[in-house]
Design a protein around this motif. Structure first.
Motif, mmCIF file in Angstrom:
data_model
loop_
_atom_site.group_PDB
_atom_site.id
_atom_site.type_symbol
_atom_site.label_atom_id
_atom_site.label_comp_id
_atom_site.label_asym_id
_atom_site.label_seq_id
_atom_site.Cartn_x
_atom_site.Cartn_y
_atom_site.Cartn_z
ATOM 1 N N GLU A 28 4.085 3.392 -13.181
ATOM 2 C CA GLU A 28 3.139 3.586 -12.164
ATOM 3 C C GLU A 28 3.691 4.651 -11.138
ATOM 4 O O GLU A 28 3.026 5.492 -10.808
ATOM 5 N N ALA A 29 5.036 4.469 -10.445
ATOM 6 C CA ALA A 29 5.567 5.323 -9.480
ATOM 7 C C ALA A 29 5.561 6.682 -10.225
ATOM 8 O O ALA A 29 5.542 7.747 -9.418
ATOM 9 N N ILE A 30 6.019 6.678 -11.537
ATOM 10 C CA ILE A 30 6.282 8.319 -12.239
ATOM 11 C C ILE A 30 4.834 8.882 -11.908
ATOM 12 O O ILE A 30 4.780 10.089 -11.768
ATOM 13 N N PHE A 68 5.129 0.413 8.429
ATOM 14 C CA PHE A 68 5.689 0.794 7.210
ATOM 15 C C PHE A 68 5.242 -0.281 6.190
ATOM 16 O O PHE A 68 5.473 -1.541 6.484
ATOM 17 N N VAL A 69 4.648 0.084 5.087
ATOM 18 C CA VAL A 69 4.034 -1.041 4.099
ATOM 19 C C VAL A 69 4.971 -0.793 2.658
ATOM 20 O O VAL A 69 4.772 0.139 2.246
ATOM 21 N N LYS A 70 5.328 -1.818 2.419
ATOM 22 C CA LYS A 70 6.291 -1.787 1.124
ATOM 23 C C LYS A 70 5.288 -2.054 -0.146
ATOM 24 O O LYS A 70 4.538 -3.061 0.137
ATOM 25 N N LYS A 71 5.324 -1.392 -1.132
ATOM 26 C CA LYS A 71 4.774 -1.850 -2.247
ATOM 27 C C LYS A 71 5.691 -1.827 -3.352
ATOM 28 O O LYS A 71 6.258 -0.845 -3.518
ATOM 29 N N VAL A 72 5.754 -2.742 -4.230
ATOM 30 C CA VAL A 72 6.611 -2.863 -5.411
ATOM 31 C C VAL A 72 5.623 -2.580 -6.543
ATOM 32 O O VAL A 72 4.402 -3.211 -6.840
ATOM 33 N N VAL A 73 5.912 -1.516 -7.220
ATOM 34 C CA VAL A 73 5.165 -1.140 -8.407
ATOM 35 C C VAL A 73 6.010 -1.012 -9.708
ATOM 36 O O VAL A 73 7.428 -0.901 -9.537
ATOM 37 N N SER A 74 5.372 -0.836 -10.976
ATOM 38 C CA SER A 74 6.249 -0.520 -12.023
ATOM 39 C C SER A 74 6.715 0.818 -12.044
ATOM 40 O O SER A 74 6.387 1.810 -11.390
ATOM 41 N N ARG A 75 7.885 0.997 -12.660
ATOM 42 C CA ARG A 75 8.555 2.412 -12.604
ATOM 43 C C ARG A 75 7.421 3.450 -13.116
ATOM 44 O O ARG A 75 7.303 4.524 -12.548
#
Ligand code: ZN
Length: 561
Positions: free
Chosen positions: A65-67, A56-63
């Motif tokens: 980017e996620a949308i 499982f790889v965690k990736k923090v992105v801007s909201r």
């Protein structure tokens, strides 16, 4: 699971999928209905993903980017959720090419998953709102080892077997129906016999404990509930008022104001206190149809309610007596393990700090004197006073809220209650609300599940069943029936021309404690041979001996056969 579902049904849209107390679920939007075979396929796919042991790889992105990502992936529910998240950044977790929006944390890789099982599928509205689209919710559970999972699955089987709604039907105890109205319980003859036994016990013990019994109406002027404060803080649980000759009346959600009325009926002296009023009072409370559940959550129910009016110096003794009484009653029904909670003053409260402190201490001291362990729930008291809640643990160790003991500084004030003290002045009494079983309906539901329908003799609707082997035994069977019934034992005879094996099976299914089987030998000896519900046989006994055995079990409210 979501990865497996997407792999098998790429057109499925992902909604939400949280962990729960005993497992997890995920809501999917899919045109086809998941079948049991589908669940099996999904499980197999899950096993495959576990075998691949992908990280499982965690990736923090801007909201944003996620949308964009979920819009591209065709996941409108995720986009809707993201638009409401206030954070600038969100975390995504990726595993084997499957990406989901998740706060985390996660296990390191799928290989860490050892034992899991998908349990069921149910419909669930998006965001729990019946105006939204109906999604499919798959429930599952997972454990760190296979033994724990199989124990849990066995427990679920046991829960299912004990479901009071199923047993209520099998044993013909009660019903609810849409024709009558949801959440309104009809007690069938077998259930009514049990309720009668409970009520008789309740009545006798309340007389012994110095309570006076009341009966009060089911409706009263709406204004009464304004005085009591229920209109301010309890309105969403009350039904709409009805009009009688231009005046609004309300079906009662509580019994308290009626008991207060009896107290207020004449001028009270300190010598009369404590006054204890008890009632099996039927109340009606508005519950949404979605939360109704068999006997456990209903719209009309009978509380074993009581109100004690006492002086401040009497609180501790009264609480102690109520606590003793409660534990005695619960023990009689076979409950000896409890979770006890003491709830203290919330932020919004009425009454003086001094009163709160002395009442809370009285509750606490009573628990300590009884040697009962309890948790303190700070700030969880009702606005009108501190309380003790007792949850009984059933045979599956599940806690059920039953008993409550609440001190009330509010109602004596609102209804301007007083008594003439030894000093000749007027004083305000303290009021204690208490229920031992809570509601008879709910308590009955708990009893059914606790005993899996095999009630102790004193509660069993039919305590003895006489079964004849052949038609020629009918006369003796009827003689027995009359003799046993003459001792106030609930007895029935099955003299039908059926095979004895069939008769025994039927009576066993109905969980009758004692089966008396009559053949040639019993007729010629004028004796009885008895088969207990447990399968153990006793006898031959004389009729008197047998009656003696049953009477003793009933009188002592024995939990054993
Ligand atoms: Zn009350």
């Amino acid at each position: 699971m979501a990865h497996a579902v997407k792999a098998l049904f790429p057109e499925a849209k992902l909604a939400i999928g949280p962990a729960t107390e005993d497992g997890f679920y995920y809501d999917f939007d899919l045109d086809r209905t998941f079948s049991p075979e589908d669940l099996h396929l999904i499980e197999e796919k899950m096993s495959e993903i576990v075998r691949q042991n992908t990280p499982f790889v965690k990736k923090v992105v801007s909201r944003q980017e996620a949308i964009d990502f979920f819009e591209r992936s065709g996941e409108p529910y995720k986009v809707e959720l993201l638009r409401e998240i206030p954070d600038e950044e969100v975390s995504l977790y990726e595993e084997g090419g499957f990406v989901d929006l998740c706060r985390g944390p996660h296990i390191r890789s799928t290989g860490q998953i050892v034992a899991f099982k998908l349990l069921s599928v149910a419909g669930a509205y998006w965001r729990g709102n019946e105006k939204n689209r109906m999604l499919q919710r798959i429930y599952g559970t997972s454990f760190p080892d296979k033994k724990a999972l199989s124990d849990y699955l066995a427990y679920l089987e046991e829960v299912k077997k004990r479901d009071h709604r199923k047993l209520g039907k099998d044993l013909d105890l009660f019903s609810t129906s849409d024709e009558i109205g949801a959440g309104l319980v009809i007690w069938h003859p077998n259930g009514a016999l049990i309720r009668r036994a409970i009520e008789d016990f309740w009545l006798r013990e309340h007389h012994r404990a110095g309570y006076k019994i009341l009966y009060t109406p089911h409706i009263a002027k709406l204004n009464l509930w304004a005085t009591s404060g229920h209109l301010d803080f309890y309105r969403e649980n009350m039904y709409s008022p009805m009009e009688i000759e231009g005046v609004d009346y309300e079906i009662k959600p509580m019994n308290c104001p009626f008991h207060i009325h009896v107290y207020k009926h004449t001028l009270r002296s300190y010598k009369e206190l404590p006054m204890r009023f008890a009632e099996l009072g039927t109340v009606y409370r508005y519950e949404r149809s979605g939360v109704l559940h068999g006997l456990l959550r209903v719209r009309g129910f009978t509380q074993d309610d009581a109100h004690i009016f006492c002086r401040e110096d009497q609180i501790e003794d009264e609480i102690l007596a109520v606590l003793d009484f409660t534990l005695f009653v619960l023990k009689t029904f076979g409950f000896e393990r409890y979770d006890i909670h003491l709830s203290t003053r919330p932020e919004k409260y009425v009454g003086t700090l001094e009163h709160w402190e002395s009442a809370t201490n009285a509750l606490k001291r009573a628990l300590e004197i009884k040697g009962l362990s309890f948790d303190v729930d700070p700030g969880e008291g009702v606005f009108y006073g501190p309380k003790i809640d007792i949850k009984v643990k059933d045979s599956l160790n599940r806690p059920w809220q039953c008993s409550t003991i609440q001190v009330d500084f509010n109602n004596p004030e609102r209804f301007a209650l007083d008594y003439r003290g030894s000093d000749g002045n007027e004083h305000r009494p303290i009021m204690i609300h208490r229920a031992l079983m809570g509601s008879l309906e709910r308590f009955f539901g708990i009893l059914i599940e606790h005993y899996a329908g095999a009630f102790p003799v004193w509660l069993a609707p039919v305590q003895v069943k006489i079964l004849t082997i052949a038609e020629r035994h009918a006369d003796y069977a009827m003689h027995l029936l009359r003799t046993i019934a003459g001792h106030d034992i609930r007895v029935e005879a099955d003299i039908e021309n059926e095979k004895i094996g069939y008769k025994i099976r039927h009576a066993t299914m109905m969980k009758v404690p004692y089966l008396v089987i009559i053949g040639d030998k019993e007729v010629s000896d004028r004796s009885v041979t008895v088969r207990k519900r447990s399968g153990e046989n006793i006898g031959p006994l004389s009729i008197d001996e047998f009656v003696g055995v049953v009477k003793e079990k009933i009188d002592k409210k024995s939990l054993e056969l």
